[in-house]
Design an enzyme around this catalytic site. Structure first.
Site, PDB file in Angstrom:
ATOM      1  N   HIS A  37       0.834  -1.213   0.000  1.00  0.00           N
ATOM      2  CA  HIS A  37       0.000   0.000   0.000  1.00  0.00           C
ATOM      3  C   HIS A  37       0.865   1.257   0.000  1.00  0.00           C
ATOM      4  O   HIS A  37       0.535   2.252  -0.652  1.00  0.00           O
ATOM      5  CB  HIS A  37      -0.918   0.019   1.224  1.00  0.00           C
ATOM      6  CG  HIS A  37      -1.926  -1.087   1.253  1.00  0.00           C
ATOM      7  ND1 HIS A  37      -1.850  -2.143   2.128  1.00  0.00           N
ATOM      8  CD2 HIS A  37      -3.029  -1.309   0.503  1.00  0.00           C
ATOM      9  CE1 HIS A  37      -2.864  -2.961   1.935  1.00  0.00           C
ATOM     10  NE2 HIS A  37      -3.599  -2.486   0.948  1.00  0.00           N
ATOM     11  N   GLN A  61     -18.373  -6.750  -1.197  1.00  0.00           N
ATOM     12  CA  GLN A  61     -17.478  -7.559  -2.034  1.00  0.00           C
ATOM     13  C   GLN A  61     -17.108  -8.889  -1.381  1.00  0.00           C
ATOM     14  O   GLN A  61     -16.304  -9.635  -1.929  1.00  0.00           O
ATOM     15  CB  GLN A  61     -16.229  -6.773  -2.438  1.00  0.00           C
ATOM     16  CG  GLN A  61     -15.259  -6.461  -1.318  1.00  0.00           C
ATOM     17  CD  GLN A  61     -14.156  -5.511  -1.784  1.00  0.00           C
ATOM     18  OE1 GLN A  61     -14.382  -4.311  -1.970  1.00  0.00           O
ATOM     19  NE2 GLN A  61     -12.959  -6.020  -1.984  1.00  0.00           N
ATOM     20  N   ASP A 150      -3.781  -7.604  -7.698  1.00  0.00           N
ATOM     21  CA  ASP A 150      -5.191  -7.904  -7.971  1.00  0.00           C
ATOM     22  C   ASP A 150      -5.469  -7.517  -9.424  1.00  0.00           C
ATOM     23  O   ASP A 150      -6.215  -6.584  -9.712  1.00  0.00           O
ATOM     24  CB  ASP A 150      -6.079  -7.123  -6.995  1.00  0.00           C
ATOM     25  CG  ASP A 150      -5.783  -7.501  -5.550  1.00  0.00           C
ATOM     26  OD1 ASP A 150      -5.795  -8.707  -5.243  1.00  0.00           O
ATOM     27  OD2 ASP A 150      -5.502  -6.601  -4.744  1.00  0.00           O
TER      28      ASP A 150
HETATM   29  O1  PAF Z   1      -8.196  -4.001  -3.380  1.00  0.00           O
HETATM   30  C1  PAF Z   1      -8.863  -3.615  -2.394  1.00  0.00           C
HETATM   31  O2  PAF Z   1      -8.337  -3.378  -1.313  1.00  0.00           O
HETATM   32  C2  PAF Z   1     -10.372  -3.466  -2.525  1.00  0.00           C
HETATM   33  O3  PAF Z   1     -10.899  -4.448  -3.348  1.00  0.00           O
HETATM   34  C3  PAF Z   1     -10.798  -2.067  -2.987  1.00  0.00           C
HETATM   35  C4  PAF Z   1     -10.304  -1.739  -4.377  1.00  0.00           C
HETATM   36  C5  PAF Z   1     -10.272  -1.027  -1.999  1.00  0.00           C
HETATM   37  C6  PAF Z   1     -12.322  -1.961  -3.009  1.00  0.00           C
HETATM   38  O4  PAF Z   1     -12.876  -2.228  -1.770  1.00  0.00           O
END
Ligand code: PAF
Length: 297
Positions: A37, A61, A150
């Site tokens: 991050h 999600q 991802d």
């Molecule tokens: O990759 C992530 O952490 C999540 O899928 C995101 C893009 C923040 C959406 O909740």
């Protein structure tokens, strides 16, 4: 560094920044921030001068029986990490702020979201697209940075921005890896020490495939079978090990030969941790740098 809980506060802060001539950078996350991050924030800072990190564990999600309840929530540490990384603000809304009573709208995703994780997590990408659309709507014109780990999510979000004419430049940042090649992920925290050492099979499998591809191998089975065997030896179960088109995500595993670029995507379960990783063969460096001709055991 500013801190906002309410959607309108984020909207206003971004509008003010643009009015002052600053470019807004957006780094959407679910928190539990790690070096991966921090690299996304650094990438956003190279491209924008008002960088907002969003921290929100998005319930839509997660499917039934997934890890929504136990997903790590470490907001105070995340705020400190954002400040240290030079973010301008953190947006950490509650669930009711993002999904107020009566809300019902969802973004329906298409073919890009169907294969790979879409098969195993049927509601996942609809939830991702919905929350990312909300964040894009609040941030307004901006550059948004997502990790290539991802990769399918990145492609789904690129489609979202293009298909809905959203004024957002979507940028994919390189995967950040542990010294042994394992991709950084908040879910690595679920691994026991034994599972953590077994997880090294993932970057090894991808590295072997990169080497084979670099030697000119283009037969799907020859690229996939060694990776599948290596992962089967350690994984609790395998969701997929597949070759796909890097743009459309259409599965290529049954082709006679793959093209000059091919996505090799992996999702395996080690105990209760579901780990995903990928490389675009012909484009990405092997996950284990400097490995010999074969990545070996
Ligand atoms: O990759 C992530 O952490 C999540 O899928 C995101 C893009 C923040 C959406 O909740």
């Amino acid at each position: 560094m500013e801190f906002w809980r309410q959607p309108d506060e984020l909207r206003l802060a971004c509008e003010r920044a643009r009015a002052a001539g600053r470019r807004v950078g957006l780094v959407p996350t679910m928190g539990a921030l790690h070096a991966g991050h921090r690299a996304l924030i650094a990438e956003a800072r190279r491209r924008a001068d008002f960088v907002v990190v969003t921290v929100f564990v998005n319930p839509t999600q997660f499917g039934a029986g997934e890890d929504l309840a136990r997903y790590p929530r470490t907001l105070e540490r995340d705020r400190a990490a954002c400040e240290e990384a030079g973010a301008s603000g953190v947006f950490a809304p509650g669930v009711e702020a993002m999904y107020p009573p009566g809300e019902e709208t969802r973004v329906r995703v298409g073919a890009t979201a169907a294969p790979l994780c879409g098969v195993h997590r049927p509601v996942h990408f609809e939830g991702v697209a919905t929350v990312v659309a909300k964040l894009f709507a609040l941030a307004g014109p901006c550059v948004a940075v997502f990790g290539r780990k991802d990769y399918q999510q990145l492609q789904v979000i690129r489609r979202l921005a293009a298909d809905l004419f959203l004024p957002v430049e979507v940028v994919g940042a390189a995967t950040v890896r542990e010294p042994d090649g394992l991709a950084m992920s908040s879910r690595n925290a679920y691994l026991s020490p034994e599972q953590r050492s077994a997880a090294r099979a993932i970057p090894l499998a991808l590295t072997d495939a990169c080497r084979a591809f670099a030697r000119g191998e283009r037969r799907p089975a020859a690229l996939l079978e060694p990776a599948r065997a290596r992962l089967a030896a350690v994984a609790t179960s395998i969701d997929y090990v597949d070759l796909a088109d890097p743009e459309s995500l259409a599965i290529w595993s049954d082709r006679a030969a793959v093209g000059d670029r091919a996505l090799l995507a992996v999702a395996v379960r080690l105990g209760s941790a579901r780990l995903i990783d990928n490389v675009v063969l012909g484009e990405d460096a092997p996950p284990i740098a400097g490995a010999g001709e074969e990545a070996g055991g």
